[in-house]
Scaffold this motif. Structure first.
Motif, PDB file in Angstrom:
ATOM      1  N   MET A   1     -39.481  34.816 -26.895  1.00  0.00           N
ATOM      2  CA  MET A   1     -40.040  33.467 -26.985  1.00  0.00           C
ATOM      3  C   MET A   1     -40.381  33.175 -28.435  1.00  0.00           C
ATOM      4  O   MET A   1     -40.858  34.041 -29.159  1.00  0.00           O
ATOM      5  CB  MET A   1     -41.296  33.353 -26.118  1.00  0.00           C
ATOM      6  CG  MET A   1     -41.914  31.973 -26.114  1.00  0.00           C
ATOM      7  SD  MET A   1     -43.318  31.846 -24.979  1.00  0.00           S
ATOM      8  CE  MET A   1     -43.658  30.099 -25.089  1.00  0.00           C
ATOM      9  N   LYS A   2     -40.134  31.952 -28.858  1.00  0.00           N
ATOM     10  CA  LYS A   2     -40.453  31.588 -30.236  1.00  0.00           C
ATOM     11  C   LYS A   2     -41.625  30.631 -30.260  1.00  0.00           C
ATOM     12  O   LYS A   2     -41.630  29.629 -29.556  1.00  0.00           O
ATOM     13  CB  LYS A   2     -39.240  30.942 -30.908  1.00  0.00           C
ATOM     14  CG  LYS A   2     -39.493  30.583 -32.372  1.00  0.00           C
ATOM     15  CD  LYS A   2     -38.267  30.020 -33.036  1.00  0.00           C
ATOM     16  CE  LYS A   2     -38.570  29.628 -34.479  1.00  0.00           C
ATOM     17  NZ  LYS A   2     -37.407  29.041 -35.141  1.00  0.00           N
ATOM     18  N   PHE A   3     -42.644  30.938 -31.089  1.00  0.00           N
ATOM     19  CA  PHE A   3     -43.753  30.012 -31.269  1.00  0.00           C
ATOM     20  C   PHE A   3     -43.240  28.794 -32.026  1.00  0.00           C
ATOM     21  O   PHE A   3     -42.580  28.940 -33.050  1.00  0.00           O
ATOM     22  CB  PHE A   3     -44.877  30.663 -32.078  1.00  0.00           C
ATOM     23  CG  PHE A   3     -45.899  31.360 -31.250  1.00  0.00           C
ATOM     24  CD1 PHE A   3     -45.517  32.295 -30.307  1.00  0.00           C
ATOM     25  CD2 PHE A   3     -47.248  31.082 -31.405  1.00  0.00           C
ATOM     26  CE1 PHE A   3     -46.459  32.954 -29.550  1.00  0.00           C
ATOM     27  CE2 PHE A   3     -48.206  31.732 -30.655  1.00  0.00           C
ATOM     28  CZ  PHE A   3     -47.808  32.680 -29.716  1.00  0.00           C
ATOM     29  N   PRO A   4     -43.540  27.574 -31.574  1.00  0.00           N
ATOM     30  CA  PRO A   4     -43.151  26.388 -32.338  1.00  0.00           C
ATOM     31  C   PRO A   4     -43.713  26.450 -33.749  1.00  0.00           C
ATOM     32  O   PRO A   4     -44.802  26.973 -33.979  1.00  0.00           O
ATOM     33  CB  PRO A   4     -43.764  25.235 -31.538  1.00  0.00           C
ATOM     34  CG  PRO A   4     -43.911  25.770 -30.152  1.00  0.00           C
ATOM     35  CD  PRO A   4     -44.213  27.235 -30.320  1.00  0.00           C
ATOM     36  N   ALA A   5     -42.969  25.903 -34.702  1.00  0.00           N
ATOM     37  CA  ALA A   5     -43.358  26.027 -36.117  1.00  0.00           C
ATOM     38  C   ALA A   5     -44.730  25.446 -36.399  1.00  0.00           C
ATOM     39  O   ALA A   5     -45.521  26.015 -37.160  1.00  0.00           O
ATOM     40  CB  ALA A   5     -42.305  25.351 -36.995  1.00  0.00           C
ATOM     41  N   LEU A   6     -45.065  24.312 -35.791  1.00  0.00           N
ATOM     42  CA  LEU A   6     -46.370  23.699 -36.050  1.00  0.00           C
ATOM     43  C   LEU A   6     -47.494  24.579 -35.538  1.00  0.00           C
ATOM     44  O   LEU A   6     -48.524  24.746 -36.174  1.00  0.00           O
ATOM     45  CB  LEU A   6     -46.442  22.316 -35.401  1.00  0.00           C
ATOM     46  CG  LEU A   6     -45.553  21.238 -36.053  1.00  0.00           C
ATOM     47  CD1 LEU A   6     -45.664  19.941 -35.260  1.00  0.00           C
ATOM     48  CD2 LEU A   6     -45.958  21.020 -37.501  1.00  0.00           C
ATOM     49  N   LEU A   7     -47.259  25.211 -34.366  1.00  0.00           N
ATOM     50  CA  LEU A   7     -48.281  26.110 -33.826  1.00  0.00           C
ATOM     51  C   LEU A   7     -48.412  27.346 -34.709  1.00  0.00           C
ATOM     52  O   LEU A   7     -49.505  27.813 -35.002  1.00  0.00           O
ATOM     53  CB  LEU A   7     -47.909  26.508 -32.396  1.00  0.00           C
ATOM     54  CG  LEU A   7     -48.844  27.503 -31.707  1.00  0.00           C
ATOM     55  CD1 LEU A   7     -50.249  26.922 -31.614  1.00  0.00           C
ATOM     56  CD2 LEU A   7     -48.319  27.866 -30.330  1.00  0.00           C
ATOM     57  N   ALA A   8     -47.268  27.846 -35.159  1.00  0.00           N
ATOM     58  CA  ALA A   8     -47.291  29.040 -36.001  1.00  0.00           C
ATOM     59  C   ALA A   8     -48.033  28.796 -37.295  1.00  0.00           C
ATOM     60  O   ALA A   8     -48.771  29.649 -37.786  1.00  0.00           O
ATOM     61  CB  ALA A   8     -45.859  29.474 -36.304  1.00  0.00           C
ATOM     62  N   ALA A   9     -47.860  27.566 -37.848  1.00  0.00           N
ATOM     63  CA  ALA A   9     -48.506  27.254 -39.120  1.00  0.00           C
ATOM     64  C   ALA A   9     -50.004  27.232 -38.988  1.00  0.00           C
ATOM     65  O   ALA A   9     -50.720  27.508 -39.940  1.00  0.00           O
ATOM     66  CB  ALA A   9     -47.999  25.905 -39.640  1.00  0.00           C
ATOM     67  N   SER A  10     -50.481  26.935 -37.803  1.00  0.00           N
ATOM     68  CA  SER A  10     -51.927  26.860 -37.606  1.00  0.00           C
ATOM     69  C   SER A  10     -52.470  28.259 -37.347  1.00  0.00           C
ATOM     70  O   SER A  10     -53.635  28.513 -37.539  1.00  0.00           O
ATOM     71  CB  SER A  10     -52.255  25.893 -36.469  1.00  0.00           C
ATOM     72  OG  SER A  10     -51.803  26.394 -35.250  1.00  0.00           O
ATOM     73  N   LEU A  11     -52.042  28.616 -36.697  1.00  0.00           N
ATOM     74  CA  LEU A  11     -52.569  29.934 -36.393  1.00  0.00           C
ATOM     75  C   LEU A  11     -52.345  30.927 -37.654  1.00  0.00           C
ATOM     76  O   LEU A  11     -51.583  30.653 -38.473  1.00  0.00           O
ATOM     77  CB  LEU A  11     -51.800  30.489 -35.191  1.00  0.00           C
ATOM     78  CG  LEU A  11     -51.715  29.632 -34.009  1.00  0.00           C
ATOM     79  CD1 LEU A  11     -50.817  30.201 -32.941  1.00  0.00           C
ATOM     80  CD2 LEU A  11     -53.077  29.424 -33.438  1.00  0.00           C
TER      81      LEU A  11
END
Length: 624
Positions: A1-11
């Motif tokens: 599964m890939k974390f969406p880029a926007l979610l990844a940037a936040s976290l």
């Protein structure tokens, strides 16, 4: 599964004067060496075992009501040395059951009664309803007579639940009359040589750990609905009208892209065997860790195939199945085909192991054996990277049955590395930097933990960093260190040792060391076990008779490559690269010679896939 880029940037080879470093080994892993189930040479031990099962499933799905109902007959083989007095089951749909613990919220309308089990038998004896009381996603069924080592238990169970319409977590309704149905049947949990039964509940964040099994599945849906699933469709001539069954056969033998179902075909409405109100689609899958299916009456279907094994001429069919309104999906068949080709011939350079790979237009970014559930994307670049990432999971965790629940990095890190490499092969202009900025920002903060921390002990930023960019970079840097040929040899050693089995972290480290013929523990220790952050700096630049000497300092403790870009007074540029080998001895500085007759105007450290937590000291400018 890939974390969406926007979610990844936040976290490497250690100096002969030094003793070979050894990685920390927990009591749990040491016990497997003592028992002989695993070995320190990277091979399964002489007493390695794993359990398996045959599933015969008949399932009916009604897209109008989203009701899933069926019967599973399970032959469960106990290859362990233990007598099993109970059988643990995983009921993954109970993530949506009222009161179930979850890692994230869920819409109230998707919370329901969960999976209902009836008519359960174990070795011909009915299991009382009082013994069928799940603890949400876990169910423990007592065995009146223990399942002895080497024996096979026969079980049957009827099951039913309502597929979620929203709160899409890897499964559910995509839109009216389009559904991705995963984790839909009761399955026996893994019983292994490390933990015994897998007792970890499914909370929606950590992913899965399933045994290898054989599946024979009948899927009954209304007419006009087409079904795609794990495994081979064996009755295409009975469920598809002649024209479409013939197109499918052609796609399985031709390189060109075939439109099996077009928009015009959908309007004509004669795709399935329309003389019956329902059709039953039969699929067979051997030695896979899961089985899923998707169904719809209004998606187009593009297909192609390619030779993935030149020695045997074996082909893999690649599908893109999507709502024609989603124009971004028009190129997905091309992205998918190129990914399968790259995996077979370039990285990991292993013949694609399955007969097909179907990319289904869904609401998630999730992989399953031979199936992908991918949402539409806003940009072509996102479409490429997402397609590559999810297909790459075919090798990890499916071909090698890694425990995603405990060690998410053992599959997500590889998919991330595969995404970085193959995306640029599909589009050379694409410079994929997925996860790099979040790691540079989060490294060694309170939210960061060593990669070897169990995934079950992590949430949020730590879980993301340790599953995706950090292990991906670790693998990439070892490839850079060893070179493509030796790295491929080491990786193939790991794959050959553990394909169809359940490797754990030390099995991977040891197999890579053995395949490379080098003790890489110095790097495994610092990258996977230790804390720290990546931080290089230009400490000093000195003019020499042959050019310049650049002293690069490693202010952080994470070993990363040295990439130096030199801009000369005439605006021409040159690049100098050093692998992580320069940090093997533990030195904090390295002198990088830059041979040139030109005057240097600027020197800058850094590359797309080299994170730096404090980059302000990465630039040197000549004094004018």
């Amino acid at each position: 599964m890939k974390f969406p880029a926007l979610l990844a940037a936040s976290l490497l080879l250690l100096p002969l004067t030094l003793p070979a470093q050894q990685l920390p080994v927990s009591r749990t892993i040491r016990a497997t060496y003592d028992k002989g189930t695993r070995a320190e040479n990277g091979l399964p031990g002489p007493k390695y075992w794993q359990n398996s099962a045959d599933y015969k499933i008949k399932v009916r799905f009604d897209p109008a009501t989203r009701r899933v109902s069926g019967t599973a007959a399970i032959a469960y083989r106990n290859a362990s040395p233990d007598s099993l007095r109970q059988v643990w089951f995983k009921l993954y749909p109970n993530l949506y059951q009222k009161g179930a613990p979850r890692a994230s919220g869920m819409s109230p309308e998707d919370v329901g009664e969960g999976m209902q089990l009836t008519n359960f038998t174990l070795n011909g004896q009915a299991v009382p309803a009082a013994d069928l009381r799940p603890s949400f996603t876990n169910l423990v069924v007592p065995a009146r007579k223990a399942i002895a080592p080497g024996h096979t238990a026969q079980m049957t169970v009827d099951f039913a639940y309502t597929l979620n319409a929203g709160s899409h977590m890897r499964t559910g309704q995509v839109e009216p009359n389009a559904d991705f149905v995963a984790y839909f049947f009761p399955r026996v949990a893994v019983y292994d040589d490390i933990d015994g039964w897998n007792r970890n509940p499914y909370l929606g964040s950590q992913e899965f750990y399933n045994d290898f099994a054989n599946f024979s599945v009948d899927i009954t849906v209304p007419k006009n609905f087409v079904v795609w699933a794990t495994g081979d469709l064996t009755n295409a001539d009975q469920v598809l009208t002649k024209k479409y069954a013939q197109r499918l056969r052609q796609a399985e033998t031709q390189d060109r892209i075939t439109s099996i179902i077009t928009e015009a075909d959908l309007k004509a409405g004669n795709i399935t065997a329309t003389q019956k109100p329902e059709n039953t689609w039969h699929f067979e899958a051997k030695n896979v860790t899961d089985f899923v299916f998707a169904t719809t009456d209004h998606y187009v279907w593009q297909s192609s195939s390619l030779v993935v094994d030149p020695a045997t001429k074996r082909r893999t069919r690649v599908d893109a199945v999507y709502n024609p309104q989603h124009k971004d999906y028009a190129e997905v068949i091309d992205f998918a085909r190129k990914t399968v080709e790259a995996m077979s011939y370039t990285f990991p350079k292993w013949p694609y192991p399955y007969s097909h790979e179907t990319i289904f237009d869904g609401l998630d970014q999730m992989e399953y054996p031979m199936m992908v559930n991918d949402n539409p994307t806003e940009t072509r670049e996102d479409g490429i990277t997402l397609t590559v990432h999810e297909i790459f999971h075919t090798m990890f965790p499916f071909y090698l049955g890694t425990n995603e629940t405990k060690y998410g990095w053992m599959d997500e890190g590889w998919a991330t590395m595969g995404e970085w490499i193959i995306s640029g092969m599909i589009d050379p202009k694409l410079d994929d930097n997925y996860g790099i900025a979040p790691y540079a920002a989060g490294a060694d903060t309170e939210a960061d933990l060593p990669i070897m921390t169990l995934s079950t002990q992590q949430t949020g930023t730590a879980f993301y960093l340790n599953s995706y960019p950090k292990p991906g970079l670790g693998y990439l840097y070892v490839q850079d260190l060893l070179g493509d040929e030796l790295f491929t040899k080491a990786l193939h050693t790991y794959i050959r040792n553990w394909q169809g089995k359940h490797p754990m972290p030390h099995d991977f480290f040891n197999a890579m060391n053995a395949g490379a013929g080098r003790n890489l523990d110095w790097f495994w220790q610092r990258w996977f076990f230790d804390g720290g952050y990546p931080d290089l700096a230009i400490q000093q630049v000195t003019k020499t008779a042959t050019g310049y000497d650049v002293v690069v300092e490693s202010k952080g403790t994470k070993p990363v490559p040295v990439d130096l870009t030199i801009t000369f007074a005439d605006n021409s540029t040159a690049k100098v690269h050093r692998t992580i080998a320069v940090w093997e001895s533990g030195a904090k500085t390295v002198t990088v010679p830059v041979p040139t007759t030109k005057a240097a105007q600027q020197m800058k450290l850094g590359a797309t896939l080299v994170p730096d937590s404090f980059p302000k000291d990465n630039v040197w400018v000549a004094v004018k």
